[in-house]
Design an enzyme around this catalytic site. Sequence first.
Site: not given
Lengths: 343, 343, 343, 343
Positions: D148-149
Amino acid sequence: MARIAIVGGTGYTGVELLRLLAAHEAAEVVAITSRAEAGRRVDDLYPNLRGFYDLAFTEPDDKLLAECDVVFFATPHNVAMQSVPGLLAAGARVIDLSADYRVRDAQLWSRWYGEPHTSADLLQQAVYGLPEANRERIRDAQLVACPGCYPTSILLGLKPLLANDLVDSQHLIASAASGASGAGRQAKIDNLLTEVDGSFKAYGVGGHRHLPEIEQELALFAGHPVQLTFVPHLLPMVRGIHATLFATLTDAHRDLQALYEETYADEPFVDVLPAGMFPQTRTVRGANRCQISLQVPQGRDTVVVMSTIDNLVKGASGQAIQNMNIMLGLPETMGLDQVALLP
Amino acid sequence: MARIAIVGGTGYTGVELLRLLAAHEAAEVVAITSRAEAGRRVDDLYPNLRGFYDLAFTEPDDKLLAECDVVFFATPHNVAMQSVPGLLAAGARVIDLSADYRVRDAQLWSRWYGEPHTSADLLQQAVYGLPEANRERIRDAQLVACPGCYPTSILLGLKPLLANDLVDSQHLIASAASGASGAGRQAKIDNLLTEVDGSFKAYGVGGHRHLPEIEQELALFAGHPVQLTFVPHLLPMVRGIHATLFATLTDAHRDLQALYEETYADEPFVDVLPAGMFPQTRTVRGANRCQISLQVPQGRDTVVVMSTIDNLVKGASGQAIQNMNIMLGLPETMGLDQVALLP
Amino acid sequence: MARIAIVGGTGYTGVELLRLLAAHEAAEVVAITSRAEAGRRVDDLYPNLRGFYDLAFTEPDDKLLAECDVVFFATPHNVAMQSVPGLLAAGARVIDLSADYRVRDAQLWSRWYGEPHTSADLLQQAVYGLPEANRERIRDAQLVACPGCYPTSILLGLKPLLANDLVDSQHLIASAASGASGAGRQAKIDNLLTEVDGSFKAYGVGGHRHLPEIEQELALFAGHPVQLTFVPHLLPMVRGIHATLFATLTDAHRDLQALYEETYADEPFVDVLPAGMFPQTRTVRGANRCQISLQVPQGRDTVVVMSTIDNLVKGASGQAIQNMNIMLGLPETMGLDQVALLP
Amino acid sequence: MARIAIVGGTGYTGVELLRLLAAHEAAEVVAITSRAEAGRRVDDLYPNLRGFYDLAFTEPDDKLLAECDVVFFATPHNVAMQSVPGLLAAGARVIDLSADYRVRDAQLWSRWYGEPHTSADLLQQAVYGLPEANRERIRDAQLVACPGCYPTSILLGLKPLLANDLVDSQHLIASAASGASGAGRQAKIDNLLTEVDGSFKAYGVGGHRHLPEIEQELALFAGHPVQLTFVPHLLPMVRGIHATLFATLTDAHRDLQALYEETYADEPFVDVLPAGMFPQTRTVRGANRCQISLQVPQGRDTVVVMSTIDNLVKGASGQAIQNMNIMLGLPETMGLDQVALLP
């Protein structure tokens, strides 16, 4: 590799030239000048360039500039016209992103820019660097005056109508809006985020400096003088110009969608959108592209043309590189195939 | 204290009515309805209201509404026209912020809104709630149709020109731009921050639903039908409308600045700016005010009028309260003296 | 009516004082000074004030200032300390929104502000103008040092924890973010929209000038010195401060939600949100209010407190008026009942 | 040319894959699926792609997908795990940008994502696609779970401290902020411009779904379990993540700047900034790059690390292509040399 110099590289058109030229296969930036930042690495000022350039700003040096294949001026107006005569005499080829050589009439220039033109004899020689209008003349030009950002969007938007004599050329209207980067990287209160964000306004309604070059070039399309009412607006955002153009149709029977598509069929950087799709500044953000669409609302006699560019790319640095490619005999699209950044 | 009800209070015009009425000395919100949020406290949905209201959304209840002095409809179109006939019959006075009663011609309304008008007999009775045009009729109205946000800015901007027969009324142009709150608080991809921020576009160029009410009211100013080309644009910001209006002058000798100043000299919420000062949306943000300026660029025959409002205040909830004050015989400015929030 | 003067009124805290005082029933601005804009009407610089003030900026005049009931200094640091000694001697009461009198230790002040303090003898007399901590002392103060914007949000957020000895006071952390108006209305490239919009960054990580006053006041809450790691960030927006505060709990059994609610139960401008609701800067925009919530994630031993204010209101001009009300014996909330502007 | 398919291509990670792959010399997108938009041209939905793709969305077709060299899943969680087992069985290689295969413990995954994991047997086989940690295992992986970011920015920021046992691993703090594109292209009121613009808030303070994968990977760096307090915030902008990380130093003598520079010396996409320069999200906008800097304020025992990425590039689609390059034996940087768009 063509050797490239950039004069006045600390502004947004400077960093944008560097961004675009980093991906160019046949051109290399060998010098970038700035009196204020001489000695500072470009990637210290612009950390997005870290790893792409091992280069520092230097003091301007006309001798070194003259040895380059192309010199870009990314300076405020009134700077290029001091150095260009000497550079041309020394054999350099110059692409000026400022306003110094865009208006062919020196007196008109002086009236709008508030000072005498010190290099007026070169005005006739300079080629107005809108490839979609002047491609052939750009090829051999020694001095190209790169159009302003508003002019590019308006000229491309109105050209088919004027070149085909389809509208009342004495009552043209351009309601245009620009992101704040159009004002450059200057320490002015008016351009603070706190002054611009969350707000919208017109400015320069009485007369914006881009008006004379727009009317000059529109007149060339029309074959006679035209009158344009041009109202620029400031957008609360960084990049993008959107021109909404209005004209009264004198010929109601022409298929305008087809006309625009034909006019720009072979232009790599002008994209006429399908009927019913309207341009957004974000769909050209970071790309050397003009997207255009048109509509005749309620089937009346007013045509609306919408024309969008990124003011720093097709409105400045991208267009400058497009001119450079033409001048150097390179493929016109070389280094200019970026997809716009969306969202 | 006048007893006030708000129907459909979860949207932005609803919370704005609550914000403004919190400071009103002679009106009290006693009911606010929402099917979706019934039972939820208003300050849970809108925490800026904590401490100002001890109120929860309720299911709509026409009996209770009819007991209020004024009922505001802050609903999408097609809702008010279902309930208003019954409320009027029960003696209530209604201010409708939606489009249901703005267009006097039911067929025209149906064409633009895509459905039959179920309460067409009230269209002639409804008063178009622009106090600067219809103050006297509003005073005794039982049903006021509050103008849309674009119409308010355009109508106030063009009234002096049309009422004095100074321009070509068949080629009027409005290039207008709105903050995203004009689209309301609805879950639509097109209105996401990621779709709107940092970008600008025209929309509804082929025909926006505000056009018929604008042309209807402009015609009343002019005394005959008019034609307007209206291009709305979406701004990457929350609040504010800026209309840039263009018209061809048929009388070049009139002092337009003086005309505008005289026309609006007694209007508490229309502020004609001094010559050379242009309006910004931020200087009316949060205030019930329209700021206007005008210019005739290059002394040609095109006049440019700029007109700015906050779409949620003078373009919706503030104007609704202005109407309420008139209807209730209160000072027109009561509760509407907020200074715009700048920066 | 109390007679009010504002020194240095061209900045954002100046226009915000004018906005708020326009609605104040017991105070009237009789003078506003600016060397740079002397002679210019305030509503020419700030058109949102048109119709609210018939006032122009004047040259500073200590004699005239001394005749006012309260003098606000809305100046950069190092200005107030030049004039305040004289004004106090002449009997004036001063509320200084700048940093000049916030730090009691003159040497500490000099180290952070890089110059000698020319009015050090007044530092002990000045009262730190956070009413929620020092209300009684403010009442009779002749000189109030209004807290900075970051300090207000952080002090109110951490007070209950430190005053009740519930956390490790040597490892406090404040990760805070501010809208760009916190940097004032100064012509700096770093604050251009083109530099700030669409981006986020930390700054002053090595040491921000607000740190000494924060640690000074936190120590008073705790009864002993504390250590805070304070990292400010710049937000791409105009108004608002959000402080996210972290501390290691030394007492796991205390009901923190109840503690915060009790601590601030009687405070009109501190709003402890219900458990599970987190503050947003927009729900206090334009309002003199601090909204606070807290959470102990995963039931571990780290407490997170979120504290939000509008930097120009509770973080500056609103707090200054709150102090003024206390000093003048007026109701503390007078003129400060604005509902936050949302959306 | 490697044949590439994208499943669920209408979201922002989908269009970003298309933008980046348009410039990739050794990969070609041959299929892009969407149930909702099947039949629609990708450049109709995303006009920035006009001229780059002659491609329409299609219904998902596992047979066709299995024939591609690499299949990207750019879907919400719970979609990939339905199709991936079949695709792997058919020999395809999958890069999943969703959360389905990031957490190795199926029960933990179920607790955070609120549903059973239907493909738990593949969790041990899936490789966490952070090349800076797992490059060798990615090379031969058949299934890569792209981080994920938030995790990418936090993991790269903390790795050197944990891998070298320099901090208290039980009290790690991450105060991180994301642009709104992190929430995807979904019609939710919370993500409207009118809800997000001009405001800042924390969210998910009680527990964000990225926490388990972050703690899982941090534990691998440390060699033992860690505890992280993770507070995400929503920024009023489109792209970018900035993580501000705090940890208590257990070893005060290590040269942390040198440590970070050494750790990432050979990493093409991690850029440790010189001491004193802090990262901004805009200097990585559109680029597959993480910029990191660190500071020990006031020489105390708390280290602050700042780590910035573009959530859609190094935090999603760029990283996915980096993984693809590694899996296909291509140069890791191929197609990922974009200069960040600034301003």
